[in-house]
Design a protein around this motif. Structure first.
Motif, PDB file in Angstrom:
ATOM      1  N   ILE A 206       0.873  -1.185   0.000  1.00 17.23           N
ATOM      2  CA  ILE A 206       0.000   0.000   0.000  1.00 17.23           C
ATOM      3  C   ILE A 206       0.902   1.223   0.000  1.00 17.23           C
ATOM      4  O   ILE A 206       1.697   1.418   0.916  1.00 17.23           O
ATOM      5  N   GLN A 207       0.776   2.045  -1.060  1.00 18.67           N
ATOM      6  CA  GLN A 207       1.699   3.169  -1.257  1.00 18.67           C
ATOM      7  C   GLN A 207       1.018   4.516  -1.038  1.00 18.67           C
ATOM      8  O   GLN A 207      -0.185   4.658  -1.236  1.00 18.67           O
ATOM      9  N   SER A 208       1.833   5.480  -0.652  1.00 17.99           N
ATOM     10  CA  SER A 208       1.338   6.855  -0.521  1.00 17.99           C
ATOM     11  C   SER A 208       1.198   7.466  -1.907  1.00 17.99           C
ATOM     12  O   SER A 208       1.546   6.848  -2.912  1.00 17.99           O
ATOM     13  N   MET A 209       0.723   8.702  -1.960  1.00 18.15           N
ATOM     14  CA  MET A 209       0.540   9.367  -3.247  1.00 18.15           C
ATOM     15  C   MET A 209       1.873   9.554  -3.978  1.00 18.15           C
ATOM     16  O   MET A 209       1.921   9.640  -5.192  1.00 18.15           O
ATOM     17  N   SER A 210       2.980   9.601  -3.226  1.00 16.08           N
ATOM     18  CA  SER A 210       4.294   9.773  -3.851  1.00 16.08           C
ATOM     19  C   SER A 210       4.995   8.446  -4.109  1.00 16.08           C
ATOM     20  O   SER A 210       6.097   8.418  -4.641  1.00 16.08           O
ATOM     21  N   GLY A 211       4.367   7.337  -3.714  1.00 10.14           N
ATOM     22  CA  GLY A 211       4.930   6.026  -4.017  1.00 10.14           C
ATOM     23  C   GLY A 211       5.669   5.361  -2.872  1.00 10.14           C
ATOM     24  O   GLY A 211       6.228   4.268  -3.040  1.00 10.14           O
ATOM     25  N   ARG A 212       5.677   5.966  -1.685  1.00 13.67           N
ATOM     26  CA  ARG A 212       6.347   5.342  -0.544  1.00 13.67           C
ATOM     27  C   ARG A 212       5.488   4.208   0.007  1.00 13.67           C
ATOM     28  O   ARG A 212       4.267   4.324   0.095  1.00 13.67           O
ATOM     29  N   VAL A 213       6.136   3.120   0.415  1.00 14.86           N
ATOM     30  CA  VAL A 213       5.401   1.975   0.967  1.00 14.86           C
ATOM     31  C   VAL A 213       5.033   2.291   2.418  1.00 14.86           C
ATOM     32  O   VAL A 213       5.900   2.525   3.263  1.00 14.86           O
ATOM     33  N   LEU A 214       3.724   2.284   2.701  1.00 18.53           N
ATOM     34  CA  LEU A 214       3.215   2.609   4.039  1.00 18.53           C
ATOM     35  C   LEU A 214       2.848   1.352   4.822  1.00 18.53           C
ATOM     36  O   LEU A 214       2.979   1.310   6.048  1.00 18.53           O
ATOM     37  N   GLY A 215       2.355   0.344   4.120  1.00 15.70           N
ATOM     38  CA  GLY A 215       1.916  -0.893   4.764  1.00 15.70           C
ATOM     39  C   GLY A 215       1.625  -1.940   3.705  1.00 15.70           C
ATOM     40  O   GLY A 215       1.944  -1.760   2.527  1.00 15.70           O
ATOM     41  N   PHE A 216       0.973  -3.041   4.130  1.00 18.78           N
ATOM     42  CA  PHE A 216       0.704  -4.141   3.201  1.00 18.78           C
ATOM     43  C   PHE A 216      -0.688  -4.720   3.428  1.00 18.78           C
ATOM     44  O   PHE A 216      -1.251  -4.641   4.525  1.00 18.78           O
ATOM     45  N   GLY A 217      -1.216  -5.305   2.357  1.00 15.33           N
ATOM     46  CA  GLY A 217      -2.389  -6.154   2.451  1.00 15.33           C
ATOM     47  C   GLY A 217      -1.943  -7.544   2.020  1.00 15.33           C
ATOM     48  O   GLY A 217      -1.205  -7.677   1.046  1.00 15.33           O
ATOM     49  N   GLY A 218      -2.353  -8.550   2.749  1.00 19.07           N
ATOM     50  CA  GLY A 218      -1.947  -9.918   2.404  1.00 19.07           C
ATOM     51  C   GLY A 218      -3.156 -10.819   2.264  1.00 19.07           C
ATOM     52  O   GLY A 218      -4.049 -10.816   3.121  1.00 19.07           O
ATOM     53  N   ARG A 219      -3.200 -11.638   1.183  1.00 17.07           N
ATOM     54  CA  ARG A 219      -4.318 -12.572   0.964  1.00 17.07           C
ATOM     55  C   ARG A 219      -3.843 -13.987   1.181  1.00 17.07           C
ATOM     56  O   ARG A 219      -2.821 -14.410   0.627  1.00 17.07           O
ATOM     57  N   ILE A 220      -4.584 -14.719   1.993  1.00 19.32           N
ATOM     58  CA  ILE A 220      -4.227 -16.107   2.265  1.00 19.32           C
ATOM     59  C   ILE A 220      -4.616 -16.982   1.066  1.00 19.32           C
ATOM     60  O   ILE A 220      -5.595 -16.699   0.362  1.00 19.32           O
ATOM     61  N   LEU A 221      -3.860 -18.042   0.821  1.00 19.11           N
ATOM     62  CA  LEU A 221      -4.115 -18.884  -0.350  1.00 19.11           C
ATOM     63  C   LEU A 221      -4.682 -20.255   0.025  1.00 19.11           C
ATOM     64  O   LEU A 221      -5.035 -21.035  -0.849  1.00 19.11           O
ATOM     65  N   THR A 222      -4.780 -20.536   1.334  1.00 20.83           N
ATOM     66  CA  THR A 222      -5.344 -21.822   1.786  1.00 20.83           C
ATOM     67  C   THR A 222      -6.804 -21.632   2.164  1.00 20.83           C
ATOM     68  O   THR A 222      -7.305 -20.502   2.225  1.00 20.83           O
ATOM     69  N   ASN A 223      -7.491 -22.712   2.448  1.00 22.04           N
ATOM     70  CA  ASN A 223      -8.908 -22.658   2.832  1.00 22.04           C
ATOM     71  C   ASN A 223      -9.083 -22.709   4.351  1.00 22.04           C
ATOM     72  O   ASN A 223     -10.044 -23.285   4.853  1.00 22.04           O
ATOM     73  N   ASP A 224      -8.147 -22.114   5.074  1.00 21.62           N
ATOM     74  CA  ASP A 224      -8.211 -22.086   6.533  1.00 21.62           C
ATOM     75  C   ASP A 224      -9.327 -21.141   6.977  1.00 21.62           C
ATOM     76  O   ASP A 224      -9.231 -19.920   6.848  1.00 21.62           O
ATOM     77  N   LYS A 225     -10.427 -21.718   7.519  1.00 19.30           N
ATOM     78  CA  LYS A 225     -11.598 -20.919   7.890  1.00 19.30           C
ATOM     79  C   LYS A 225     -11.338 -20.032   9.114  1.00 19.30           C
ATOM     80  O   LYS A 225     -12.040 -19.051   9.339  1.00 19.30           O
ATOM     81  N   LYS A 226     -10.329 -20.405   9.920  1.00 21.26           N
ATOM     82  CA  LYS A 226     -10.030 -19.634  11.126  1.00 21.26           C
ATOM     83  C   LYS A 226      -9.242 -18.363  10.792  1.00 21.26           C
ATOM     84  O   LYS A 226      -9.245 -17.405  11.559  1.00 21.26           O
ATOM     85  N   ALA A 227      -8.563 -18.365   9.666  1.00 17.30           N
ATOM     86  CA  ALA A 227      -7.734 -17.205   9.291  1.00 17.30           C
ATOM     87  C   ALA A 227      -8.510 -16.252   8.395  1.00 17.30           C
ATOM     88  O   ALA A 227      -9.334 -16.685   7.584  1.00 17.30           O
ATOM     89  N   ALA A 228      -8.251 -14.971   8.554  1.00 15.92           N
ATOM     90  CA  ALA A 228      -8.908 -13.951   7.720  1.00 15.92           C
ATOM     91  C   ALA A 228      -8.427 -14.082   6.287  1.00 15.92           C
ATOM     92  O   ALA A 228      -7.244 -14.312   6.040  1.00 15.92           O
ATOM     93  N   LYS A 229      -9.361 -13.904   5.332  1.00 12.49           N
ATOM     94  CA  LYS A 229      -8.996 -14.004   3.920  1.00 12.49           C
ATOM     95  C   LYS A 229      -7.983 -12.914   3.563  1.00 12.49           C
ATOM     96  O   LYS A 229      -6.964 -13.171   2.918  1.00 12.49           O
ATOM     97  N   TYR A 230      -8.265 -11.685   3.992  1.00 10.17           N
ATOM     98  CA  TYR A 230      -7.335 -10.571   3.780  1.00 10.17           C
ATOM     99  C   TYR A 230      -6.873 -10.034   5.132  1.00 10.17           C
ATOM    100  O   TYR A 230      -7.655  -9.947   6.080  1.00 10.17           O
ATOM    101  N   LEU A 231      -5.604  -9.689   5.215  1.00 13.35           N
ATOM    102  CA  LEU A 231      -5.023  -9.150   6.441  1.00 13.35           C
ATOM    103  C   LEU A 231      -4.251  -7.888   6.086  1.00 13.35           C
ATOM    104  O   LEU A 231      -3.442  -7.895   5.156  1.00 13.35           O
TER     105      LEU A 231
END
Length: 651
Positions: A206-231
């Motif tokens: 996740i980048q700022s308007m100038s392109g600096r990395v501020l944070g991340f979004g991560g998507r899980i690839l397994t079918n683990d129901k206990k884990a959030a799909k996006y973090l």
């Protein structure tokens, strides 16, 4: 350290209006550009950019300076980072020496968080493209989603391996501190053990308007129901999810160019649209839309088109976001996709022409959209229909522009088959109620017979104003040659002293310097004093001196003071006086008069201070009347009389 030659080249090459235009929508205003302040909430432009002087001024917050100062204020860059950003933008090769360990340790906390995030981004990209697991799991997933190699690289997509601490171990080995890894949320620190927050997930930086990395979004690839799909990364000093829009870095220029912004929900919606060719698209990253996010778009365009999938429940929940957009005085349209489709899937299965045609044909005004969503449930129920109409009127009441409100009332009357009179009456009641609530909040409870103490009026600092005016004259006209009229004391035929005019030609800075030196006048304000001698020295050494070059050699505080002086006249362009047939006289026409009057006023002020000093001295020694003091007062009073005659003032 960045070499001086690189810094000079950056200043020579960078165009202020181009750089700021990446962050703020600018419109021509005479020889300048104006726009909404990126530092405060406003609906009328108070932000001015001067391409000629290469400086900017935000009259709402008081901030100003050159191109580097803007990046440091807006993007919270350090000075070297701002230079590097500009060098990258204009393809300038950077010459610099290696930083020592001491210099690295001296980086502040905020900068350390940025460095950790940048390293993580590089690491996740390396894992995705250069390791077997990354290619077989992460890269395969992105390609299954239909993303090309070019798109994957453009959005810096990555992969975090499905092991407990592979990233953390590697980062610590590279010398990154655990406290910053934990604060950015990349590492979960349990004291005796550390874990990777995003293990086993594909990564969306996740980048700022100038392109600096501020944070991340991560998507899980397994079918683990206990884990959030996006973090998502947790909140930190550099990442505030309510103030960030995913994709804004890649979309900002297209948004300004197209004068419209498409707002979607997810990361893949943004990427798929961009890959298809619609680039003016951003996402709220799965969070509810906020006022700060809307203001981010408002800097680039007044028009937002909100895109929804066919999920009716999701659409109803998002109607609140539309009211927020209306409150900011923006124009909002809504477009829904066929049932079972979302922006990602629709863009994937259609060409650019088909996608653009669909968006143009199906984007509805917010009233039509609200009516279509809510009316289905209420068309056979009078009570529900009345509630639907009230809901739409509530949205119209959020619009600050009265003309727009009236147009929307007429549209609502037509769609919902109800008289305009009733709708206007309801709107008036809502507006009146809102005004009363605001008035109550602003009023402070006061006890009976409470005496309201008035704030003491600040005394006008005449010397500060005059010293500032001298600096302004030097900055604006220092190198200009003018004909100055001096009144010289001469004895006439009757033996009386009279003032006779003498015309002589000189540069403005020479006239100011010699006059102040003749009277041995010193600046009382330390900042003005330092600036005065710097300008005089520069003008003596460099006849081609320009004020914008001076700004590049002083610190931010002095630079802001110079900008405020230089842009003072430019603020009048914000009001479009010429469009109203008001043509203010240019100062260029009266420079010699301005210089003479300012110096004479300063002389008069200093004489007044001197006489006041004598007066206090006399009061302290009541029993001793000093003849010398009386003679001094008489001489100064006579001089003041002569100066007043020069100024054409009556004492």
């Amino acid at each position: 350290m960045i070499s001086k030659s690189t810094i000079d080249q950056v200043y020579e090459t960078a165009r202020l209006e181009e750089v700021i235009g990446d962050f703020v929508q600018l419109k021509k205003a005479g020889s300048n550009f104006k726009g909404l302040s990126p530092f405060s909430e406003e609906r009328s432009p108070s932000f001015m950019v001067s391409p000629v002087k290469q400086i900017w001024k935000d009259f709402s917050s008081g901030k100003g300076g050159n191109v580097v100062a803007f990046l440091m204020e807006h993007e919270h860059f350090t000075y070297p980072e701002a230079i590097k950003y500009l060098a990258k933008k204009y393809n300038i090769e950077i010459e610099e020496t290696e930083q020592s360990n001491e210099q690295k340790e001296a980086q502040d906390k905020r900068e350390s968080l940025y460095l950790v995030s940048e390293y993580a981004n590089t690491y996740f990209k390396h894992i995705l493209h250069k390791t077997d697991k990354g290619k077989s799991i992460g890269l395969s997933y992105f390609k299954e989603r239909g993303f090309t190699e070019e798109t994957i690289k453009k959005f810096d997509l990555g992969y975090c391996t499905d092991s407990w601490s592979a990233f953390t171990d590697e980062a610590l080995k590279k010398g990154y501190k655990l406290e910053f890894l934990a604060e950015t949320g990349l590492t979960i620190d349990k004291g005796d053990k550390q874990f990777d927050r995003f293990k086993g997930r594909v990564m969306f930086p996740i980048q700022s308007m100038s392109g600096r990395v501020l944070g991340f979004g991560g998507r899980i690839l397994t079918n683990d129901k206990k884990a959030a799909k996006y973090l998502n990364s947790p909140e930190s000093d550099i990442y505030h999810k309510s103030k960030v829009l995913y994709g804004i870095y890649h979309a900002k220029q297209s948004i300004a160019k197209e004068d419209n912004c498409y707002l979607v929900e997810g990361y893949t919606d943004v990427i798929q649209f961009h890959q298809t060719g619609v680039k003016n698209v951003v996402s709220s990253s799965g969070t509810a839309l906020t006022s700060d996010q809307i203001r981010l778009i408002n800097r680039l365009t007044k028009n937002i088109t909100v895109l929804f999938d066919g999920d009716a429940a999701g659409m109803r929940a998002s109607l609140r976001g539309i009211d927020l957009i209306l409150e900011q005085g923006m124009n909002v349209k809504v477009c829904t996709f066929p049932e079972g489709e979302d922006p990602d899937s629709f863009a994937k299965t259609n060409t650019l022409e088909e996608l653009e045609h669909y968006l143009n044909e199906n984007a509805k005004d917010f009233i039509q959209f609200k009516a279509s969503v809510l009316y289905e449930d209420s068309k056979n129920d009078p009570i529900k229909k009345a509630e639907t109409i009230s809901d739409i009127i509530n949205s119209i009441a959020k619009i600050p522009d009265r003309i727009k409100r009236e147009v929307y009332i007429q549209e609502c009357s037509r769609i919902m088959d109800i008289s305009e009179g009733v709708l206007f009456s309801t709107l008036a009641q809502l507006t009146q109620k809102e005004n009363k609530n605001q008035a109550k909040q602003q009023q402070k409870p006061q006890q009976a017979f409470e005496v309201i103490k008035q704030e003491p009026v600040k005394k006008l600092d005449v010397q500060f104003i005059l010293e500032r005016k001298i600096i302004e004259i030097l900055l604006l006209y220092g190198n200009k040659t003018e004909d100055f009229e001096d009144l010289v004391l001469k004895e006439n035929d009757n033996g009386d002293l009279v003032l006779e005019p003498v015309i002589h030609q000189a540069k403005v800075f020479e006239k100011v310097f010699l006059d102040l030196q003749d009277d041995e006048m010193e600046f009382s304000n330390e900042q003005f004093k330092n600036l005065y001698y710097k300008i005089i020295e520069t003008l003596n050494q460099n006849p081609e001196f320009s004020s914008e070059n001076l700004i590049n050699t002083v610190d931010a505080e002095v630079g802001n003071a110079i900008t405020t002086i230089l842009m003072e006249d430019e603020r009048y362009f914000l009001s479009d006086w010429e469009r109203k047939n008001i043509f203010p006289k240019s100062k260029n026409d009266t420079v010699a008069q301005l210089v003479s009057e300012t110096i004479l006023c300063l002389r008069c002020h200093l004489i007044d201070r001197k006489v006041l000093g004598f007066q206090q001295q006399t009061l302290e020694n009541k029993n001793e009347v000093n003849k010398n003091i009386l003679e001094e007062v008489k001489d100064y009073s006579g001089l003041k009389m002569l100066l007043s005659r020069k100024l054409n003032r009556v004492l």
